[in-house]
Write a protein that holds these residues in place. Structure first.
Motif, PDB file in Angstrom:
ATOM      1  N   ASP A  53       0.861  -1.178   0.000  1.00 20.52           N
ATOM      2  CA  ASP A  53       0.000   0.000   0.000  1.00 20.52           C
ATOM      3  C   ASP A  53       0.896   1.226   0.000  1.00 20.52           C
ATOM      4  N   THR A  54       0.980   1.921  -1.120  1.00 23.30           N
ATOM      5  CA  THR A  54       1.914   3.043  -1.281  1.00 23.30           C
ATOM      6  C   THR A  54       1.224   4.396  -1.177  1.00 23.30           C
ATOM      7  N   THR A  55       0.057   4.439  -0.568  1.00 19.96           N
ATOM      8  CA  THR A  55      -0.664   5.709  -0.448  1.00 19.96           C
ATOM      9  C   THR A  55       0.149   6.750   0.296  1.00 19.96           C
ATOM     10  N   LYS A  56       0.888   6.343   1.308  1.00 20.04           N
ATOM     11  CA  LYS A  56       1.655   7.291   2.111  1.00 20.04           C
ATOM     12  C   LYS A  56       2.757   7.967   1.310  1.00 20.04           C
ATOM     13  N   LEU A  57       3.267   7.281   0.283  1.00 17.07           N
ATOM     14  CA  LEU A  57       4.358   7.865  -0.484  1.00 17.07           C
ATOM     15  C   LEU A  57       3.920   9.075  -1.290  1.00 17.07           C
ATOM     16  N   ASP A  58       2.604   9.260  -1.462  1.00 14.30           N
ATOM     17  CA  ASP A  58       2.122  10.403  -2.239  1.00 14.30           C
ATOM     18  C   ASP A  58       2.319  11.724  -1.504  1.00 14.30           C
ATOM     19  N   THR A  59       2.471  11.665  -0.204  1.00 15.84           N
ATOM     20  CA  THR A  59       2.645  12.879   0.593  1.00 15.84           C
ATOM     21  C   THR A  59       4.087  12.975   1.040  1.00 15.84           C
ATOM     22  N   PRO A  60       4.767  14.091   0.755  1.00 21.29           N
ATOM     23  CA  PRO A  60       6.166  14.232   1.174  1.00 21.29           C
ATOM     24  C   PRO A  60       6.284  14.260   2.691  1.00 21.29           C
ATOM     25  N   PHE A  61       7.463  13.856   3.143  1.00 19.80           N
ATOM     26  CA  PHE A  61       7.750  13.900   4.575  1.00 19.80           C
ATOM     27  C   PHE A  61       8.069  15.342   4.933  1.00 19.80           C
ATOM     28  N   ALA A  62       7.206  15.999   5.730  1.00 21.68           N
ATOM     29  CA  ALA A  62       7.346  17.417   6.033  1.00 21.68           C
ATOM     30  C   ALA A  62       8.228  17.617   7.247  1.00 21.68           C
ATOM     31  N   ALA A  63       8.899  18.756   7.281  1.00 19.05           N
ATOM     32  CA  ALA A  63       9.764  19.083   8.417  1.00 19.05           C
ATOM     33  C   ALA A  63       8.933  19.546   9.594  1.00 19.05           C
ATOM     34  N   ARG A  64       9.467  19.389  10.775  1.00 17.55           N
ATOM     35  CA  ARG A  64       8.774  19.823  11.993  1.00 17.55           C
ATOM     36  C   ARG A  64       8.987  21.316  12.182  1.00 17.55           C
ATOM     37  N   PRO A  65       7.934  22.106  12.328  1.00 17.05           N
ATOM     38  CA  PRO A  65       8.096  23.549  12.519  1.00 17.05           C
ATOM     39  C   PRO A  65       8.835  23.843  13.812  1.00 17.05           C
ATOM     40  N   SER A  66       9.576  24.926  13.819  1.00  9.05           N
ATOM     41  CA  SER A  66      10.314  25.310  15.021  1.00  9.05           C
ATOM     42  C   SER A  66       9.361  25.789  16.086  1.00  9.05           C
ATOM     43  N   GLY A  67       9.702  25.504  17.339  1.00  2.27           N
ATOM     44  CA  GLY A  67       8.877  25.949  18.459  1.00  2.27           C
ATOM     45  C   GLY A  67       7.830  24.950  18.866  1.00  2.27           C
ATOM     46  N   ILE A  68       7.646  23.874  18.113  1.00  4.72           N
ATOM     47  CA  ILE A  68       6.648  22.867  18.459  1.00  4.72           C
ATOM     48  C   ILE A  68       7.359  21.560  18.701  1.00  4.72           C
ATOM     49  N   GLY A  69       7.259  21.052  19.904  1.00  2.00           N
ATOM     50  CA  GLY A  69       7.922  19.803  20.249  1.00  2.00           C
ATOM     51  C   GLY A  69       7.208  18.628  19.628  1.00  2.00           C
ATOM     52  N   ILE A  70       7.942  17.588  19.375  1.00  3.26           N
ATOM     53  CA  ILE A  70       7.335  16.399  18.767  1.00  3.26           C
ATOM     54  C   ILE A  70       6.314  15.769  19.678  1.00  3.26           C
ATOM     55  N   ASP A  71       6.511  15.930  21.009  1.00  2.00           N
ATOM     56  CA  ASP A  71       5.531  15.378  21.921  1.00  2.00           C
ATOM     57  C   ASP A  71       4.212  16.115  21.806  1.00  2.00           C
ATOM     58  N   MET A  72       4.275  17.417  21.498  1.00  2.05           N
ATOM     59  CA  MET A  72       3.043  18.165  21.272  1.00  2.05           C
ATOM     60  C   MET A  72       2.320  17.644  20.043  1.00  2.05           C
ATOM     61  N   VAL A  73       3.091  17.397  18.991  1.00  4.84           N
ATOM     62  CA  VAL A  73       2.473  16.907  17.757  1.00  4.84           C
ATOM     63  C   VAL A  73       1.789  15.572  18.001  1.00  4.84           C
ATOM     64  N   ASP A  74       2.482  14.673  18.704  1.00  5.25           N
ATOM     65  CA  ASP A  74       1.900  13.360  18.941  1.00  5.25           C
ATOM     66  C   ASP A  74       0.695  13.439  19.851  1.00  5.25           C
ATOM     67  N   ARG A  75       0.771  14.292  20.892  1.00  5.67           N
ATOM     68  CA  ARG A  75      -0.395  14.417  21.765  1.00  5.67           C
ATOM     69  C   ARG A  75      -1.566  15.030  21.012  1.00  5.67           C
ATOM     70  N   ALA A  76      -1.240  15.918  20.046  1.00  7.63           N
ATOM     71  CA  ALA A  76      -2.309  16.531  19.285  1.00  7.63           C
ATOM     72  C   ALA A  76      -3.037  15.514  18.427  1.00  7.63           C
ATOM     73  N   TYR A  77      -2.348  14.478  17.999  1.00  8.79           N
ATOM     74  CA  TYR A  77      -2.960  13.466  17.148  1.00  8.79           C
ATOM     75  C   TYR A  77      -3.494  12.272  17.924  1.00  8.79           C
ATOM     76  N   SER A  78      -3.331  12.242  19.233  1.00 11.40           N
ATOM     77  CA  SER A  78      -3.623  11.022  19.976  1.00 11.40           C
ATOM     78  C   SER A  78      -5.089  10.937  20.349  1.00 11.40           C
TER      79      SER A  78
END
Length: 806
Positions: free
Chosen positions: A646-671
């Motif tokens: 399933d190659t659906t994910k490859l259609d979207t580029p891997f985006a960089a993490r914006p400055s000032g936002i921790g990865i834990d915030m991103v994950d909690r935002a999606y959880s």
């Protein structure tokens, strides 16, 4: 008729006559055995006369000593020994007093033969179990005298050895006689004399096993006495033995070098009762605290001794003090880092001390069960200073402390055998580890990658992939590849994005060295080999293509770094293509690699990671790389799709993490999970609910993601940051956050959002439960009623037909 004063034989008491008869006319003939048997029979028949017999023998012995009639002295002591062995009556105590006076008299002589004979008699006496205890008998003189004999410095070597051995055996006899009788003198109060005397002989003499009479060597006898003494010690008396031993090592400077100290404490640990082992560890740790201001080399030696002790104690009952041991060692590690000076000699000594602590912690952890090793990993991780959120910069002391603690983590991790990743990477350990993986110091980032290697590698594959290379056949690497367990697949679905983000960012660090790139390649390869399910491989390929794209577009990255990253991507995609064995995928990777070999060898590992490179090894221009020299996303996607991926994910580029936002915030935002709506709410921190906010709700059957204001960690640093920031800066950060959230839902693939929703948001559960309870309740609470009455917040919902539902 003149009066008789008892001087003639007829007038003497019978016991005196019997005593006189045991002495021969010629002392060379020795004790008269027949008369000795008569004296023994008389003593057994008339035990009340035993004290008089002893007193008379003592007088004769004293008389012979003063007149230097040494042979008669030996005869008297032999008679006393036989009477001691034969008689066990209750009146033996009075006889013992006479016996001890005679032993003391002989020990006070300067003749080595008399001292050795007296000691031998005392040892025989110590082996006798008396029927009745003695309340008034004291052994202070014997402890002092035997201790001084242990330090004999006679010129004659044979006499010196005999006296020292006699002193050691005498001390052993005193301990044996008094340790089990609470009514007699407290022998543990005399350990400050006994223990140093024993250690002195162990230290001064080496064991001569091959020499004749080696068993009688002072070092051998002293070791035997030490083991016997420790075996007889109870819980409350262990410290009475160890404290004089520690003082002896301090006073004589025996910590450096510490071979003798290690030998002593090994004797202690192998002799002490198993349940007392942790007490020895505690006493050593306390002594290390006492030396907190001593030289680093002394502290390092004490830690080495503690390490040897801990290894032995770990096999026994040391469980309750595990964290105490680690806490003490980590505290000294931190103090050592803070006290390091510019002086080169002291700097080297401090480093030696720090290495000793790390090795001790690692060896101790090796003897703990796996669940305790994970607890130790989390415990040490909690001591690592975390980088600040604003500038990610730390002072030199923090960097050094981080380095030392991470080395400690690495040492403990090498002792842990990973079974499933969910156990090896609990969130309390994984999140701070990944957070510190993006600090500015390249050395710290390298250690973090090595920790990941150690815990990810379950089949010792890291040895073959620790260097970036492109083999023509993967069989040359001799890798062990097995079907990944389902628990690991679920783990990477839940936490994989965190790891991918940090690998993505690490590749872009300006101060990366060759070792950093090789470590990142090893991490990527281990993830593919150890957990190479279809979905995981697609995520990793998307990550590799994203790294290729960001390096291609990043103009401020040095050319050498770009070449290294392209080489890593090439080696990694070549590895994955051969792991999957998809022909089209392998052909595409081979075609790109062959093109680079012809036109751009600097984009392959052989040149990019050649430590002898010069400026001429790279192209003069920094123009973008030609398209046919890059790995094509469409070609790879088509090859994977034809193979059933399933190659659906490859259609979207891997985006960089914006400055000032921790990865834990991103994950909690999606959880969130198993809720039936996706809601997106973007409000300004300065707006009131219902006034300036916008809300988007999407009805779904399987999942829910709630992106309101991401939770922030409430710490002293965050509060200080909020107070120091201006309103304009806060507004700018909120605007960046808002734009990021909107961009995520506009451009991110649906599968990625779903993958992030594996972790269930507890707040959503609580709010959903409250809402459901309020809907089902016939009567609402006054607070809820008041809220509903005053709430005018508009709600906009878009209803989608079933075809739009995933």
């Amino acid at each position: 008729m003149p009066a008789c004063y008892g001087c003639c034989v007829a007038c003497k008491p019978r016991y005196k006559v019997l005593v006189d008869n045991i002495f021969p006319v010629n002392p060379q003939d020795g004790l008269v055995k027949n008369n000795m048997e008569k004296l023994t029979f008389y003593a057994l028949s008339s035990p009340e006369k035993l004290d008089r017999i002893g007193d008379y023998l003592a007088k004769r012995l004293s008389h012979d000593v003063h007149r230097h009639k040494i042979p008669f002295v030996f005869i008297a002591m032999e008679a006393l020994d036989q009477l001691l062995v034969a008689c066990h009556a209750q009146t033996l105590n009075l006889f013992v007093e006479s016996f001890l006076r005679m032993v003391q008299k002989l020990l006070e002589c300067d003749e080595p033969d008399l001292q050795c004979m007296a000691t031998s008699s005392f040892v025989k006496f110590s082996n006798i179990e008396e029927d009745t205890p003695s309340y008034h008998r004291r052994y202070d003189f014997f402890v002092s005298k035997f201790s001084s004999m242990c330090h004999s410095n006679l010129d004659n070597e044979d006499d010196r050895t005999r006296i020292r051995v006699a002193g050691l055996r005498g001390l052993q006899g005193v301990v044996r006689k008094t340790v089990s009788d609470d009514l007699q003198v407290n022998i543990w109060e005399h350990m400050d004399k006994i223990v140093p005397s024993l250690l002195y002989n162990i230290q001064s003499h080496s064991r001569e096993v091959e020499s004749p009479g080696g068993e009688e060597h002072p070092s051998v006898v002293a070791e035997t006495c030490v083991r016997d003494l420790i075996c007889r010690a109870s819980f409350g008396n262990i410290n009475s033995i160890l404290q004089p031993a520690l003082n002896h090592l301090d006073n004589h400077g025996l910590w450096v070098p510490n071979e003798f100290a290690v030998k002593c404490f090994k004797m202690v640990m192998y002799s002490v009762q198993a349940q007392f082992g942790y007490l020895v560890v505690q006493i050593l740790m306390s002594h290390l605290d006492d030396h907190s201001h001593s030289e680093a080399k002394v502290k390092a030696s004490i830690v080495d001794v503690l390490g040897e002790t801990v290894l032995i104690a770990a096999g026994g009952s040391i469980g309750p003090s595990v964290l105490e041991v680690f806490n003490t060692l980590l505290r000294h590690l931190k103090n050592s880092v803070n006290s390091m000076t510019i002086n080169e000699q002291s700097l080297n000594e401090e480093k030696r001390f720090q290495e000793s602590i790390i090795n001790t912690i690692g060896e101790f952890a090796n003897h703990l069960p796996d669940y305790q090793k994970i607890e130790i990993l989390m415990f040490v991780m909690g001591k690592v200073p975390m980088p600040s959120d604003d500038d990610n910069l730390s002072d030199s002391s923090d960097v050094l402390l981080q380095t030392m603690l991470l080395k400690t983590l690495l040492k403990v991790a090498t002792k842990y055998k990973t079974v499933v990743y969910s156990n090896a990477f609990p969130p309390a350990f994984l999140e701070p580890l990944l957070r510190i993986a993006t600090v500015n110091d390249s050395g710290i980032r390298l250690i973090v990658q090595k920790i990941l290697h150690t815990l990810l590698d379950r089949h010792d594959n890291s040895v073959e992939i620790q260097h970036v290379r492109i083999p023509k056949d993967i069989a040359q690497l001799d890798l062990t590849v097995e079907l990944p367990p389902r628990q690991d697949i679920m783990f990477l679905k839940k936490h994989g994005m965190q790891i991918y983000w940090h690998l993505y960012e690490n590749m872009q660090m300006f101060n990366n060295k060759s070792e950093n790139f090789e470590a990142l390649y090893c991490t990527l390869a281990l993830l593919s080999i150890e957990c190479g399910g279809e979905e995981i491989l697609v995520d990793l390929i998307r990550l590799a293509l994203g790294i290729q794209q960001v390096v291609q577009n990043k103009t401020d990255l040095p050319l050498t770094h770009k070449c290294a990253v392209h080489s890593v991507v090439a080696a990694y995609l070549n590895l994955i293509s051969q792991l999957t064995a998809i022909p089209a995928f392998c052909q595409h990777c081979t075609k790109v690699i062959q093109s680079r070999e012809i036109e751009a060898g600097y984009l392959l590992p052989d040149q990019a990671f050649n430590r002898t490179n010069t400026i001429k090894s790279y192209p003069s221009s920094s123009d973008s790389i030609k398209e046919h020299l890059l790995f094509n996303k469409n070609s790879i996607a088509e090859a994977l799709k034809n193979a059933g991926f399933d190659t659906t994910k490859l259609d979207t580029p891997f985006a960089a993490r914006p400055s000032g936002i921790g990865i834990d915030m991103v994950d909690r935002a999606y959880s969130a999970n198993d809720i039936h709506s996706i809601s997106l709410e973007v409000d300004s921190v300065h707006s009131s609910p219902g006034l300036g906010g916008r809300r988007i709700s999407i009805i779904s059957r399987k999942f829910s993601v709630d992106l309101r204001h991401p939770e922030e960690e409430i710490t002293f640093e965050s509060m200080k940051k909020i107070l120091a920031q201006s309103d304009e800066k806060l507004k700018q950060e909120e605007e960046e956050r808002r734009l990021y959230i909107l961009d995520t839902f506009r451009n991110a693939p649906f599968e990625e959002i779903m993958a992030r929703s594996e972790a269930k948001n507890k707040l959503d559960d609580i709010l959903s439960a409250i809402a459901q309870e309020s809907d089902n309740s016939a009567e609402k609470t006054p607070l809820m009623t008041k809220y509903e009455d005053n709430s005018n917040e508009p709600s906009f919902e878009m209803q989608f037909p079933d075809l739009f539902v995933y």
